[in-house]
Design a protein around this motif. Structure first.
Motif, PDB file in Angstrom:
ATOM      1  N   THR A  73       0.762  -1.163  -0.014  1.00 21.03           N
ATOM      2  CA  THR A  73      -0.197  -0.035  -0.013  1.00 21.03           C
ATOM      3  C   THR A  73       0.787   1.263  -0.114  1.00 21.03           C
ATOM      4  OG1 THR A  73      -0.096   0.347   2.546  1.00 21.03           O
ATOM      5  CG2 THR A  73      -1.663  -0.871   1.464  1.00 21.03           C
ATOM      6  N   ASN A  74       0.237   2.486  -0.140  1.00 18.77           N
ATOM      7  CA  ASN A  74       0.983   3.730  -0.059  1.00 18.77           C
ATOM      8  C   ASN A  74       1.037   4.196   1.148  1.00 18.77           C
ATOM      9  OD1 ASN A  74      -1.767   4.122   0.185  1.00 18.77           O
ATOM     10  ND2 ASN A  74      -1.559   6.019  -0.889  1.00 18.77           N
ATOM     11  N   VAL A  75       0.816   3.307   2.415  1.00 17.89           N
ATOM     12  CA  VAL A  75       0.915   3.909   3.759  1.00 17.89           C
ATOM     13  C   VAL A  75       1.884   4.959   4.042  1.00 17.89           C
ATOM     14  CG1 VAL A  75       1.980   1.715   4.794  1.00 17.89           C
ATOM     15  CG2 VAL A  75       0.409   3.341   6.086  1.00 17.89           C
ATOM     16  N   GLU A  76       3.377   4.289   3.465  1.00 17.67           N
ATOM     17  CA  GLU A  76       4.631   5.098   3.904  1.00 17.67           C
ATOM     18  C   GLU A  76       4.420   6.668   3.542  1.00 17.67           C
ATOM     19  OE1 GLU A  76       7.617   2.801   2.591  1.00 17.67           O
ATOM     20  OE2 GLU A  76       9.195   3.771   3.787  1.00 17.67           O
ATOM     21  N   ALA A  79       1.275  11.141   5.433  1.00 20.95           N
ATOM     22  CA  ALA A  79       1.801  11.695   6.552  1.00 20.95           C
ATOM     23  C   ALA A  79       1.337  11.630   7.816  1.00 20.95           C
ATOM     24  CB  ALA A  79       2.015  13.178   6.238  1.00 20.95           C
ATOM     25  N   LYS A  80      -0.232  11.595   7.758  1.00 12.50           N
ATOM     26  CA  LYS A  80      -0.870  11.552   8.864  1.00 12.50           C
ATOM     27  C   LYS A  80      -0.676  10.275   9.692  1.00 12.50           C
ATOM     28  CE  LYS A  80      -5.237  10.643   8.624  1.00 12.50           C
ATOM     29  NZ  LYS A  80      -6.806  10.553   8.155  1.00 12.50           N
ATOM     30  N   PHE A  81      -0.201   9.075   8.768  1.00  8.21           N
ATOM     31  CA  PHE A  81      -0.036   7.924   9.569  1.00  8.21           C
ATOM     32  C   PHE A  81       1.388   7.717   9.782  1.00  8.21           C
ATOM     33  CE2 PHE A  81      -3.940   6.711   7.127  1.00  8.21           C
ATOM     34  CZ  PHE A  81      -4.659   6.844   8.106  1.00  8.21           C
ATOM     35  N   ALA A  82       2.406   8.570   9.727  1.00 10.42           N
ATOM     36  CA  ALA A  82       3.767   8.414   9.986  1.00 10.42           C
ATOM     37  C   ALA A  82       4.178   7.895  11.360  1.00 10.42           C
ATOM     38  CB  ALA A  82       4.366   9.930   9.709  1.00 10.42           C
ATOM     39  N   LEU A 111      -6.193   4.259   2.511  1.00  5.53           N
ATOM     40  CA  LEU A 111      -5.122   3.664   1.853  1.00  5.53           C
ATOM     41  C   LEU A 111      -5.177   3.299   0.462  1.00  5.53           C
ATOM     42  CD1 LEU A 111      -3.032   1.981   4.606  1.00  5.53           C
ATOM     43  CD2 LEU A 111      -2.945   4.282   4.013  1.00  5.53           C
ATOM     44  N   ARG A 112      -4.131   3.307  -0.390  1.00  8.59           N
ATOM     45  CA  ARG A 112      -4.462   2.475  -1.764  1.00  8.59           C
ATOM     46  C   ARG A 112      -3.399   1.644  -2.001  1.00  8.59           C
ATOM     47  NH1 ARG A 112      -8.542   4.266  -0.780  1.00  8.59           N
ATOM     48  NH2 ARG A 112      -9.907   5.588  -1.925  1.00  8.59           N
ATOM     49  N   ALA A 113      -3.858   0.641  -2.539  1.00  5.56           N
ATOM     50  CA  ALA A 113      -2.959  -0.670  -2.952  1.00  5.56           C
ATOM     51  C   ALA A 113      -1.920  -0.126  -3.842  1.00  5.56           C
ATOM     52  CB  ALA A 113      -3.622  -1.987  -3.547  1.00  5.56           C
ATOM     53  N   ARG A 114      -0.784  -0.797  -3.958  1.00  9.08           N
ATOM     54  CA  ARG A 114       0.420  -0.565  -4.941  1.00  9.08           C
ATOM     55  C   ARG A 114       1.110  -2.026  -5.190  1.00  9.08           C
ATOM     56  NH1 ARG A 114       5.415  -0.159  -3.327  1.00  9.08           N
ATOM     57  NH2 ARG A 114       5.882   0.326  -1.044  1.00  9.08           N
ATOM     58  N   GLU A 115       1.604  -2.192  -6.352  1.00  9.15           N
ATOM     59  CA  GLU A 115       2.337  -3.597  -6.884  1.00  9.15           C
ATOM     60  C   GLU A 115       3.401  -3.701  -5.983  1.00  9.15           C
ATOM     61  OE1 GLU A 115       1.809  -5.896  -8.812  1.00  9.15           O
ATOM     62  OE2 GLU A 115       3.649  -6.929  -8.017  1.00  9.15           O
ATOM     63  N   ARG A 116       3.515  -4.979  -5.379  1.00  9.38           N
ATOM     64  CA  ARG A 116       4.564  -5.545  -4.438  1.00  9.38           C
ATOM     65  C   ARG A 116       5.851  -5.716  -5.108  1.00  9.38           C
ATOM     66  NH1 ARG A 116       4.762  -8.961  -0.002  1.00  9.38           N
ATOM     67  NH2 ARG A 116       2.419  -9.350   0.091  1.00  9.38           N
ATOM     68  N   ILE A 117       5.685  -6.239  -6.337  1.00  8.33           N
ATOM     69  CA  ILE A 117       6.961  -6.497  -7.293  1.00  8.33           C
ATOM     70  C   ILE A 117       7.185  -5.781  -8.459  1.00  8.33           C
ATOM     71  CG2 ILE A 117       7.959  -8.517  -5.926  1.00  8.33           C
ATOM     72  CD1 ILE A 117       6.343 -10.322  -7.987  1.00  8.33           C
ATOM     73  N   PRO A 118       7.524  -4.410  -8.241  1.00  3.94           N
ATOM     74  CA  PRO A 118       7.219  -3.677  -9.722  1.00  3.94           C
ATOM     75  C   PRO A 118       8.330  -4.173 -10.747  1.00  3.94           C
ATOM     76  CG  PRO A 118       8.014  -2.296  -8.064  1.00  3.94           C
ATOM     77  CD  PRO A 118       7.547  -3.416  -7.318  1.00  3.94           C
TER      78      PRO A 118
END
Ligand code: G3P
Ligand code: CA
Length: 356
Positions: A73-76, A79-82, A111-118
């Motif tokens: 996910t884009n959690v990193e 900012a509010k979840f740092a 949050l939004r999903a992202r590819e694990r192994i780009p």
């Protein structure tokens, strides 16, 4: 025989095709564990879709391969979840990142999903930032919707991830899973639901809780490589390894609480140092003798993951359907009942073109 009597027709052979499981959805083609990945899996011919399950802070089951979500996910970047970044011990290993159990469902939905192994799946990065983390309830609703649309029942293969850990923090997965599956008639009685775990105790617990009251639910004992141990064995001091579970006696014991096994594929057909297939092991025979079905994991169509003799020229991300089909068909020869693939279109082709 009189003129109006028909010649008796031969009884048709029972059709027993191996089942295609969309591993984390069609994860070779969409970011894993998103509704879009599951939808693509079904469009591409999967019989079954596989949500791995973890819990949110407020006890909702969501589909992620692990509770640490910075890889998918884009959690990193939020900012509010740092300040949610933590280091924890997960299954005996220190792990730093962001964990589902520290987020409410409402927060996780931001949050939004992202590819694990780009690097291996560059085509999937076009979807980064687009899709939500789905709940189990949403995955069930999707399977139901797609069953109505396609006219074939789409089955489910949920996996409890880190069950001992979630029990230890008061967010046990088992009752939540049972409750969620019973809520909808689709999973309560229509679709086949394969409940899988790499641990043993929580599968036994589920069997104790449901007995034989849910004939459409099948329990599946997952197995890692032979030398490893279920984490609940590590915690309880049980010295057995997965190799012990793969023996004739081990399979008989599994059959007292489960209906199938999910081994790593090399435990069925190993490869030598050049990547060439060896003779199949006794695993499938032992499982079948105990009445257990066998669903190995995971068949992936990119060069990076194919056995050496089946790779083609090109980068690690090169998609090689023919190679993956050959690999899967070697396992069909070994007698498997179904399999996990990241590209169900390829898996479908492997099954539909298979000739014993
Ligand atoms: O559950 C079968 C297979 O998915 C196990 O591997 O790590 O992808 O969940 P994993
Ligand atoms: Ca899984």
């Amino acid at each position: 025989m009189t003129g109006c009597e028909e010649e008796p027709k031969p009884t048709p052979e029972p059709v027993t095709k191996a089942l295609v499981v969309g591993h984390r959805g069609a994860s070779a083609l969409r970011p894993e564990h998103t509704l879009e990945a599951y939808r693509k899996a079904v469009q591409d011919g999967a019989d079954i879709i596989e949500p791995d399950l973890v819990s949110t802070k407020d006890g909702v089951l969501v589909a992620r391969h692990e509770n640490e979500i910075s890889g998918t996910t884009n959690v990193e970047q939020v900012a509010k979840f740092a300040d949610r970044k933590k280091t924890k011990m997960i299954d005996g290993q220190p792990l730093t990142g962001w964990f589902t159990e520290d987020f409410t469902l409402a927060e996780l939905k931001e949050l939004r999903a992202r590819e694990r192994i780009p690097a291996s799946r560059p085509g999937n990065t076009q979807y980064d930032g687009q899709f939500e983390v789905p709940t189990l309830a949403e995955v069930i609703a999707l399977a139901k919707e797609l069953s109505a649309q396609t006219g074939r029942t789409i089955h489910l293969y949920p996996e409890t991830k880190h069950p001992t850990y979630f029990q230890s923090i008061g967010l046990a997965l088992e009752d939540r899973l049972i409750t969620e599956l019973k809520k909808d008639e689709f999973t309560a009685s229509k679709a086949t639901v394969y409940i899988q775990s790499f641990e043993v105790a929580n599968l036994k617990e589920i069997r104790e809780k449901i007995g034989n009251s849910q004939p459409n639910w099948k329990l599946v004992q997952l197995m890692e490589e032979e030398t490893r141990k279920p984490y609940d064995f590590v915690k309880s001091g049980d010295s057995r390894t997965y190799a012990d579970l793969m023996t004739e006696a081990g399979m008989k014991e599994i059959a007292t609480y489960a209906n199938g096994v999910g081994p790593y594929k090399l435990s069925i057909i190993n490869v030598d140092s050049s990547g060439a297939f060896q003779q199949p092991t006794a695993l499938v025979r032992n499982a079948h003798a105990a009445g257990l079905v066998v669903f190995p994991y995971t068949f992936r169509p990119e060069n990076a993951f194919l056995p050496t003799p089946l790779k083609v020229e090109g980068p690690a991300s090169t998609h090689h359907a023919a190679g993956s089909i050959k690999e899967i068909q070697a396992y069909l020869d070994a007698g498997i009942d179904g399999f996990f693939t990241d590209d169900p279109a390829v898996g479908r082709q492997a099954v539909d073109t298979y000739k014993r």
